[in-house]
Motif scaffolding. Structure first.
Motif, PDB file in Angstrom:
ATOM      1  N   SER A 131      -7.095   1.577  -7.760  1.00 32.69           N
ATOM      2  CA  SER A 131      -6.922   0.210  -7.284  1.00 32.69           C
ATOM      3  C   SER A 131      -7.543   0.048  -5.916  1.00 32.69           C
ATOM      4  O   SER A 131      -7.868   1.025  -5.244  1.00 32.69           O
TER       5      SER A 131
ATOM      6  N   GLU B  17      -7.756  -2.972  -2.405  1.00 30.61           N
ATOM      7  CA  GLU B  17      -7.386  -4.276  -1.846  1.00 30.61           C
ATOM      8  C   GLU B  17      -8.654  -4.962  -1.362  1.00 30.61           C
ATOM      9  O   GLU B  17      -9.490  -4.341  -0.738  1.00 30.61           O
TER      10      GLU B  17
ATOM     11  N   LYS C  13      -1.880 -11.114  -3.018  1.00 33.60           N
ATOM     12  CA  LYS C  13      -0.941 -10.595  -2.040  1.00 33.60           C
ATOM     13  C   LYS C  13      -0.680 -11.604  -0.949  1.00 33.60           C
ATOM     14  O   LYS C  13       0.457 -11.922  -0.639  1.00 33.60           O
TER      15      LYS C  13
ATOM     16  N   LEU D 291       5.843   7.665   0.479  1.00 38.70           N
ATOM     17  CA  LEU D 291       6.167   6.331  -0.014  1.00 38.70           C
ATOM     18  C   LEU D 291       5.622   5.286   0.952  1.00 38.70           C
ATOM     19  O   LEU D 291       5.691   5.454   2.158  1.00 38.70           O
TER      20      LEU D 291
ATOM     21  N   GLN E 171       6.738  -2.004  -3.300  1.00 36.44           N
ATOM     22  CA  GLN E 171       7.840  -1.771  -4.217  1.00 36.44           C
ATOM     23  C   GLN E 171       7.652  -0.441  -4.955  1.00 36.44           C
ATOM     24  O   GLN E 171       7.034  -0.372  -6.002  1.00 36.44           O
TER      25      GLN E 171
ATOM     26  N   GLU F 203       5.847   2.196  -4.411  1.00 36.35           N
ATOM     27  CA  GLU F 203       4.531   2.801  -4.599  1.00 36.35           C
ATOM     28  C   GLU F 203       4.281   3.833  -3.508  1.00 36.35           C
ATOM     29  O   GLU F 203       4.749   3.684  -2.385  1.00 36.35           O
TER      30      GLU F 203
ATOM     31  N   ASP G 257      -1.473   5.187  -4.198  1.00 37.02           N
ATOM     32  CA  ASP G 257      -1.638   4.120  -5.189  1.00 37.02           C
ATOM     33  C   ASP G 257      -1.652   2.742  -4.552  1.00 37.02           C
ATOM     34  O   ASP G 257      -2.235   1.814  -5.085  1.00 37.02           O
ATOM     35  N   SER G 258      -0.952   2.616  -3.431  1.00 36.27           N
ATOM     36  CA  SER G 258      -0.766   1.278  -2.895  1.00 36.27           C
ATOM     37  C   SER G 258      -2.026   0.760  -2.216  1.00 36.27           C
ATOM     38  O   SER G 258      -2.593   1.421  -1.360  1.00 36.27           O
ATOM     39  N   PRO G 259      -2.454  -0.411  -2.629  1.00 40.92           N
ATOM     40  CA  PRO G 259      -3.658  -0.958  -2.028  1.00 40.92           C
ATOM     41  C   PRO G 259      -3.381  -1.705  -0.722  1.00 40.92           C
ATOM     42  O   PRO G 259      -4.293  -2.256  -0.143  1.00 40.92           O
ATOM     43  N   SER G 260      -2.143  -1.722  -0.249  1.00 43.19           N
ATOM     44  CA  SER G 260      -1.822  -2.572   0.895  1.00 43.19           C
ATOM     45  C   SER G 260      -2.413  -2.013   2.191  1.00 43.19           C
ATOM     46  O   SER G 260      -2.706  -0.832   2.308  1.00 43.19           O
ATOM     47  N   GLU G 261      -2.550  -2.886   3.157  1.00 48.40           N
ATOM     48  CA  GLU G 261      -3.138  -2.510   4.437  1.00 48.40           C
ATOM     49  C   GLU G 261      -2.271  -1.494   5.165  1.00 48.40           C
ATOM     50  O   GLU G 261      -2.761  -0.588   5.807  1.00 48.40           O
TER      51      GLU G 261
END
Lengths: 628, 117
Positions: A512, A514, A590, B35, B40, B42, B46-50
């Protein structure tokens, strides 16, 4: 008004169950069981009516529904939180009670009716003594109701608005399907418990009970499989969680009864055939039911944190009492039948048919142990050290993964299990062509993807399984002879094989990223171009929806953000999914702003294959229905 | 003939993972087990967040400058608490031993009760 009627009808249904408990006439039992179902149907309808006419003098309705809630979610709000879901639980349990009386009750028994009606009375008792969905509101909160009463004829206060259901639960019509189906699975497992305990109390020690218990497990097992699959589909396709299974406690405790029931369906067959494993089967038939109660206890009493925590309540102690009582019954009946258990035949060949069934049981039960430890360990840890612990995917991957892989390899042999020990060399010879074809396909797939050992073993086992079993199935299908439990097993096994292919692709290949995009821009992802169009807003009574149309060639899909009114909860992001057989491109919003958006774009492999495998597994009900 | 073919194909299949480089480097291993606190359930891999991106950068620096597993573990646990680590079985070995012990006991008991004397 509805509150009063509801509370009174609950009481009458409770009294009816007491009559049922003491009845000594089969004619009366039939009648009272029908009356019982009638009462629970009335209760179900009453709360539905209350939800539809917005009777906010009922605390449950004021807190979990709102006048702006769309009809389908009003309907589903009945099981949107703990107290209401107990009502659905009792309704389904009453249906099963009638099914039980009709198909499994023996005329010379009364003890089974006593056990079943006690279980029913236990759950109805919860809505009488602990917390009822009909409780009237006696103290208002700023929105909804703060305090309620279990007594009828009180002066009730009516709040002006309802608080509305949890946003997660009013985002998709699947809410109206997933919980009832799952319940039909869980609750059905009461039947094997009642069958085995009552037969053993009555010392009916032939194989009758195991045949009945097997039949009474198969159909709930189908519902359980369907319910869990629907939950997975819901979280993936609608809620935008990106995944379908997170080893979350609530998911785990639905998986435990499934593992136990799957084990039981196999070991029951061994007992029916060879009169072995009697004590083991007795235990499994009870543990399936006990594990559902246990699961409800640890996930609904607030001892565990979970993404499904929307229906916690003060049910903890009450369930613990019931759990101890039912466990006590299981142990006492077991202890009084030691003699019968020791009459079981010993196993003659470990590498023949029964050996395979036993290996299945050992593996499934071992997996149950791992899932159980992983679920309850954080509770002990927190109690001991006062620190929280996260048990992630890697724990289960390390311990459950290898177990399920061995199981997959064993299923390959399930097409034709030998009565004597398996001659492996001969088996290879008979299936030489299929094995070679599978090896070639596996090599091709493994070269195409990034393969590790976990990948090649799983792919090879699944492909050889699917090829050998399908060939067998298709040849018989042409002759129109697909009926009975053997074929149910074969279809389920092919389903599991297909599922495993999708699963291993998914866990090893997905990725994945962002991205930040502006309206009208084109983004490139895994060789495709996606055009991000101008977003538009839709205003509905209960929520605002921001839609972001995304197009790929001539297909347009919406990713959306649902913002619920009357709710402090975060917005729910629904994905835009572009699917083909191999993989999904899964886009969720998002952050959305006037000038730019932050999107999460995922390449999820094998999802279609996973759904296909699960659907086929559920379809294994067909040969059984045809047979019966 | 057929047997030889099967055997060759099997060897071929088993050799495939060897040509892929070892993907689970030290960095991958760690990032898969930390983590992302704002997502939530992830992990930061895996997490695409900034937020996860920032955490990945810190982790990358730690690995590149050769911090020991112990030091990396302490860094994250001190800041976010034990909850941040999703493979607690690495430090709490009893979590692996316990299920394996239970499984062994179960298998022993099971076989004893079904075996021919």
């Amino acid at each position: 008004m509805i509150s009063n009627i509801g509370i009174i009808v609950t009481w009458i249904s409770f009294l009816n169950l007491i009559f049922l408990f003491f009845t000594k006439s089969n004619f009366q039992i039939q009648r009272l069981a029908r009356i019982n179902l009638f009462f629970h149907f009335i209760l179900f309808c009453l709360l539905e009516i209350g939800l539809f006419i917005d009777d906010f003098s009922i605390s449950y309705i004021a807190n979990y529904s709102a006048s702006t809630t769309p009809p389908i979610y009003k309907f589903a709000s009945l099981w949107g939180s703990l107290d209401g879901s107990i009502l659905l639980w009792n309704f389904v349990l009453s249906i099963y009670f009638l099914i039980y009386i009709k198909y499994f009750h023996k005329k010379e028994f009364f003890v089974d009716v006593k056990i079943f009606s006690s279980i029913l009375a236990f759950f109805v008792g919860y809505t009488i003594f602990s917390s009822s969905p009909f409780a009237g509101c006696i103290e208002l909160a700023s929105i909804g109701c703060a305090n309620s009463t279990l007594l009828p004829f009180d002066n009730l206060l009516t709040s002006e608005f309802g608080r509305g259901p949890n946003p997660l639960l009013q985002n998709h019509p699947l809410m109206a399907i997933h919980p009832p189906i799952l319940y039909a699975g869980y609750i059905g497992l009461v039947m094997p418990f009642v069958i085995s305990t009552s037969h053993l109390i009555m010392k009916e020690t032939n194989n009758d009970w195991i045949k009945m218990a097997e039949k009474a497990t198969f159909f709930p097992w189908i519902f359980l499989t369907a319910g869990i699959s629907l939950g997975a589909a819901w979280s993936y396709e609608v809620l935008g969680w990106g995944g379908y299974w997170a080893w979350d406690p609530v998911e785990n405790v639905s998986f435990i009864p499934w593992l136990l029931a799957t084990a039981f369906l196999h070991s029951a067959k061994t007992q029916i055939r060879e009169s072995t494993l009697i004590n083991w089967n007795y235990s499994l038939s009870c543990l399936m039911f006990l594990s559902t109660i246990f699961g409800t206890f640890i996930t609904r009493s607030g001892v565990l944190i979970s993404v499904h925590a929307f229906s916690n309540g003060n049910i903890g102690t009450y369930l613990l009492i019931g759990l101890s009582a039912f466990t006590g019954l299981y142990l006492i009946v077991g202890a009084r039948n030691i003699e019968y258990f020791s009459s079981a035949k010993k196993l003659s060949n470990w590498f023949g048919r029964s050996g395979f069934f036993i290996a299945n049981n050992i593996i499934l039960f071992s997996a149950t142990i791992v899932v159980f430890v992983g679920t309850v360990y954080p509770i002990f840890y927190e109690t001991l050290y006062d620190r929280q612990l996260t048990i992630g995917r890697s724990f289960y991957d390390t311990l459950v993964g290898p177990l399920l892989l061995i199981l997959l390899l064993l299923i390959v042999f399930s097409e034709k299990l030998p009565n004597k020990n398996l001659n492996f060399a001969e088996w290879v010879k008979t299936n030489q062509i299929e094995i070679n074809i599978s090896l070639v396909i596996s090599i091709a797939i493994s070269l195409y993807y990034e393969a590790n050992y976990e990948f090649i073993f799983t792919i090879f086992a699944s492909i050889v399984l699917v090829i050998i079993l399908s060939k067998n199935l298709i040849s018989y299908f042409r002759k129109g002879r697909i009926s009975g439990s053997y074929w149910a097993g074969q279809i389920a096994h092919i389903g599991i094989g297909i599922f495993a292919i999708g699963l291993i692709l998914n866990v090893t290949q997905s990725y994945s990223k962002e991205i930040i995009a502006t309206p009208g821009s084109t983004i490139e992802f895994s060789g495709n171009n996606y055009i991000i169009n101008q977003p538009y807003q839709e205003s509905k009574e209960e929520k605002d929806v921001i839609n972001l149309p995304i197009s790929k060639s001539n297909k347009v899909k919406n990713a959306s953000l649902n913002i619920f009114k009357n709710s402090s909860q975060q917005a729910i992001s629904s994905p835009a999914i572009f699917r083909n057989i191999e993989s999904d491109t899964y886009i969720t919003i998002k952050v959305i702003d006037d000038e730019y958006f932050k999107l999460i774009i995922r390449k999820n492999y094998g999802i279609f294959i996973i759904w296909l495998g699960l659907a086929l597994t559920i379809f294994s009900i067909y040969p059984r229905i045809k047979n019966e | 003939m057929n047997k030889v073919l099967t055997f060759t194909l099997l060897i071929l299949l088993l050799a495939i993972p060897l040509i892929n480089e070892d993907r689970d480097s030290r960095y991958e291993n760690w990032s898969k087990n930390i983590l992302c606190p704002v997502c939530q359930g992830e992990n930061i891999s895996d997490s695409p967040s900034e937020y996860a991106e920032d955490m990945r950068m810190i982790l990358r620096e730690q690995i590149d400058s050769g911090l020991s597993d112990e030091e990396i573990y302490n860094y994250w646990v001190v800041r976010y608490g034990e909850r941040i680590i999703t493979n607690p079985q690495r430090t709490n070995i009893e979590m692996i031993i316990l299920p394996i012990l239970l499984i062994s006991l179960f298998i022993l008991a099971f076989i004893r009760s079904t075996k021919n004397e």
